[in-house]
Design a protein around this motif. Structure first.
Motif, PDB file in Angstrom:
ATOM      1  N   SER A   1       0.860  -1.186   0.000  1.00 20.77           N
ATOM      2  CA  SER A   1       0.000   0.000   0.000  1.00 20.77           C
ATOM      3  C   SER A   1       0.894   1.234   0.000  1.00 20.77           C
ATOM      4  O   SER A   1       2.049   1.178   0.426  1.00 20.77           O
ATOM      5  N   MET A   2       0.344   2.331  -0.507  1.00 21.38           N
ATOM      6  CA  MET A   2       1.112   3.572  -0.598  1.00 21.38           C
ATOM      7  C   MET A   2       0.230   4.728  -0.157  1.00 21.38           C
ATOM      8  O   MET A   2      -0.964   4.753  -0.462  1.00 21.38           O
ATOM      9  N   THR A   3       0.821   5.685   0.559  1.00 15.71           N
ATOM     10  CA  THR A   3       0.126   6.877   1.010  1.00 15.71           C
ATOM     11  C   THR A   3       0.910   8.101   0.554  1.00 15.71           C
ATOM     12  O   THR A   3       2.126   8.164   0.764  1.00 15.71           O
ATOM     13  N   VAL A   4       0.231   9.056  -0.067  1.00 15.92           N
ATOM     14  CA  VAL A   4       0.869  10.312  -0.464  1.00 15.92           C
ATOM     15  C   VAL A   4       0.884  11.220   0.756  1.00 15.92           C
ATOM     16  O   VAL A   4      -0.165  11.506   1.352  1.00 15.92           O
ATOM     17  N   LEU A   5       2.084  11.678   1.136  1.00 15.41           N
ATOM     18  CA  LEU A   5       2.247  12.530   2.309  1.00 15.41           C
ATOM     19  C   LEU A   5       2.157  14.009   1.966  1.00 15.41           C
ATOM     20  O   LEU A   5       1.671  14.812   2.752  1.00 15.41           O
ATOM     21  N   SER A   6       2.685  14.385   0.785  1.00 14.29           N
ATOM     22  CA  SER A   6       2.667  15.792   0.383  1.00 14.29           C
ATOM     23  C   SER A   6       2.801  15.897  -1.127  1.00 14.29           C
ATOM     24  O   SER A   6       3.207  14.940  -1.791  1.00 14.29           O
TER      25      SER A   6
ATOM     26  N   GLU B   1       9.237  -1.002   4.335  1.00  9.52           N
ATOM     27  CA  GLU B   1       8.755   0.374   4.321  1.00  9.52           C
ATOM     28  C   GLU B   1       9.685   1.197   3.452  1.00  9.52           C
ATOM     29  O   GLU B   1      10.906   1.000   3.469  1.00  9.52           O
TER      30      GLU B   1
ATOM     31  N   GLN C   1      10.189   5.365   1.743  1.00 11.13           N
ATOM     32  CA  GLN C   1       9.742   6.742   1.556  1.00 11.13           C
ATOM     33  C   GLN C   1      10.514   7.319   0.382  1.00 11.13           C
ATOM     34  O   GLN C   1      11.739   7.189   0.314  1.00 11.13           O
TER      35      GLN C   1
ATOM     36  N   SER D   1       5.837  10.212  -0.840  1.00  9.48           N
ATOM     37  CA  SER D   1       4.955   9.122  -0.422  1.00  9.48           C
ATOM     38  C   SER D   1       5.690   8.147   0.475  1.00  9.48           C
ATOM     39  O   SER D   1       6.919   8.095   0.501  1.00  9.48           O
ATOM     40  N   THR D   2       4.899   7.390   1.195  1.00  9.86           N
ATOM     41  CA  THR D   2       5.422   6.291   1.980  1.00  9.86           C
ATOM     42  C   THR D   2       4.672   5.040   1.545  1.00  9.86           C
ATOM     43  O   THR D   2       3.487   5.098   1.222  1.00  9.86           O
ATOM     44  N   ALA D   3       5.378   3.942   1.482  1.00  8.29           N
ATOM     45  CA  ALA D   3       4.780   2.673   1.065  1.00  8.29           C
ATOM     46  C   ALA D   3       5.179   1.596   2.060  1.00  8.29           C
ATOM     47  O   ALA D   3       6.218   1.690   2.715  1.00  8.29           O
ATOM     48  N   LYS D   4       4.320   0.582   2.149  1.00 12.64           N
ATOM     49  CA  LYS D   4       4.660  -0.543   3.020  1.00 12.64           C
ATOM     50  C   LYS D   4       4.164  -1.827   2.377  1.00 12.64           C
ATOM     51  O   LYS D   4       3.254  -1.823   1.544  1.00 12.64           O
TER      52      LYS D   4
END
Length: 89
Positions: free
Chosen positions: A40-45, A74, A76, A60-63
């Motif tokens: 999964s990936m989340t956009v941080l900014s 993990e 970034q 982004s950060t992914a795990k």
């Protein structure tokens, strides 16, 4: 494995213009033969380039987790993508 998932499910169908680098990579647990991995990936900014307004940067950060729900990886990083205006030009 993670890069294959990222390319197949995001980058190849996007306006990706590459990446200036990876800030951080962590392996929390070993990945073993037979493991089933989910990413999964989340956009941080996000921000638009000051020099090239048709180019945007996302951080982004992914795990990845295994079939037991244990986080094994993990990452970034920053990615470069065409903006909507840049993609339509």
């Amino acid at each position: 494995m993670f890069m294959r998932l990222l390319c197949d499910n995001l980058l190849l169908q996007s306006t990706s213009q590459g990446a200036p680098g990876i800030e951080q990579v962590k392996w929390m647990k070993p990945v073993l033969a037979g493991d089933t991995l989910t990413a999964s990936m989340t956009v941080l900014s996000k921000r638009v380039s000051a020099k090239r307004p048709n180019l945007g940067f996302i951080t982004s950060t992914a795990k990845m987790v295994n079939q037991r729900g244990e986080q094994v990886f993990e990452l970034q990083n920053t990615g470069m993508f065409l903006t909507r205006e840049g993609a339509s030009a």
